[in-house]
Write an enzyme that holds these catalytic residues in place. Sequence first.
Site, PDB file in Angstrom:
ATOM      1  N   HIS A 304       1.472  -2.670 -12.776  1.00  0.00           N
ATOM      2  CA  HIS A 304       0.851  -2.432 -11.472  1.00  0.00           C
ATOM      3  C   HIS A 304      -0.636  -2.702 -11.588  1.00  0.00           C
ATOM      4  O   HIS A 304      -1.243  -2.471 -12.640  1.00  0.00           O
ATOM      5  CB  HIS A 304       1.100  -0.986 -11.031  1.00  0.00           C
ATOM      6  CG  HIS A 304       0.774  -0.733  -9.590  1.00  0.00           C
ATOM      7  ND1 HIS A 304      -0.504  -0.454  -9.160  1.00  0.00           N
ATOM      8  CD2 HIS A 304       1.561  -0.720  -8.481  1.00  0.00           C
ATOM      9  CE1 HIS A 304      -0.490  -0.283  -7.843  1.00  0.00           C
ATOM     10  NE2 HIS A 304       0.739  -0.439  -7.412  1.00  0.00           N
ATOM     11  N   ASP A 363       8.793  -0.183  -7.250  1.00  0.00           N
ATOM     12  CA  ASP A 363       9.801  -1.154  -6.810  1.00  0.00           C
ATOM     13  C   ASP A 363      11.028  -1.205  -7.718  1.00  0.00           C
ATOM     14  O   ASP A 363      12.047  -1.783  -7.340  1.00  0.00           O
ATOM     15  CB  ASP A 363       9.178  -2.558  -6.748  1.00  0.00           C
ATOM     16  CG  ASP A 363       7.996  -2.621  -5.807  1.00  0.00           C
ATOM     17  OD1 ASP A 363       8.174  -2.264  -4.633  1.00  0.00           O
ATOM     18  OD2 ASP A 363       6.898  -3.011  -6.242  1.00  0.00           O
TER      19      ASP A 363
END
EC number: 2.3.3.16
Length: 411
Positions: A304, A363
Amino acid sequence: DSEFAELKIRGKIFKLPILKASIGEDVIDISRVSAEADCFTYDPGFMSTASCQSTITYIDGDKGILRHRGYDIKDLAEKSDFLEVAYLLIYGELPSGEQYNNFTKQVAHHSLVNERLHYLFQTFCSSSHPMAIMLAAVGSLSAFYPDLLNFKEADYELTAIRMIAKIPTIAAMSYKYSIGQPFIYPDNSLDFTENFLHMMFATPCTKYTVNPIIKNALNKIFILHADHEQNASTSTVRIAGSSGANPFACISTGIASLWGPAHGGANEAVINMLKEIGSSEYIPKYIAKAKDKNDPFRLMGFGHRVYKNYDPRAAVLKETCKEVLKELGQLDNNPLLQIAIELEAIALKDEYFIERKLYPNVDFYSGIIYKAMGIPSQMFTVLFAIARTVGWMAQWKEMHEDPEQKISRPR
């Protein structure tokens, strides 16, 4: 006492104020650099640049912390519902019982969309992506509220409520149109999440009973996706809003930004990756491919821009995923979940991923949950938009209430 940083350019020293953060890193104010030093700062992707002051969301990526208005995301996901978190983001504090009841009633009251909007859907071909349909429909709300080009402070809250209320209706309509089914009107006897599931899966001839485990899981997913600082779509909404544009048009720009595969479309990419891996026995092969700089394969759902630790949202979703699959009788025989769990376990022990601080992100498990719920992959980002609309409206409202607000104009 004020602190300053010193910047030396061509032998001349410039003193830059250091702004104290209430939590997290302090900030060097560079707003006067171009005027005083005759040069600009260069920061592609705004990697080290704060574009605004905000009290809505705080992230400590190194420690894996995410807070909304001071409340830890895990506590909110476990103890609140989505509209309670929406109230928190917009107003800055959790609602009392009376405030919550009034807020939910207002959201329910505004859940209908103008009947003329139905004609817009008929202009799309049957193969149109639901995100394309929703983007156009949300932007077209500007035509139904043209007075909001000259909005006042009194309009901020009502505008936020209208948008939060109508986005799930439009999202469900986008899905129904894409599969050739009739629209289902909102049912104000249901709560926010139940109502959306009802509009998604009911038909005029088939009643849909909402499974409470599914409802609670979707409620958590909405909370976990509600806001995330100044990401691409939120910054897009703020930039559009800084010009005084109609707020519904601003939200449509956020939807467009969210649609990108590097932003909101990543959970669909995770599902495709797990399908490509196909079986746990092939995980080492794909781990090797991910490490190979010359191989186009990328391990989706890991890493991320902000988090250099385990994404706290992913931790909640991992357990939520197991709860949903257990309820649906798929816990022990869902191949995608088995691959995901083993892939995570192997990656977290691999020095390549440890050194690069590549951990599962939000996700990684959300797509598996959606798929188990019966939500098709083309709707994944649409559901993300429903949740993130709350954050967009909170950020839009905060921006317009900021006395230092200026029209955004990068150099």
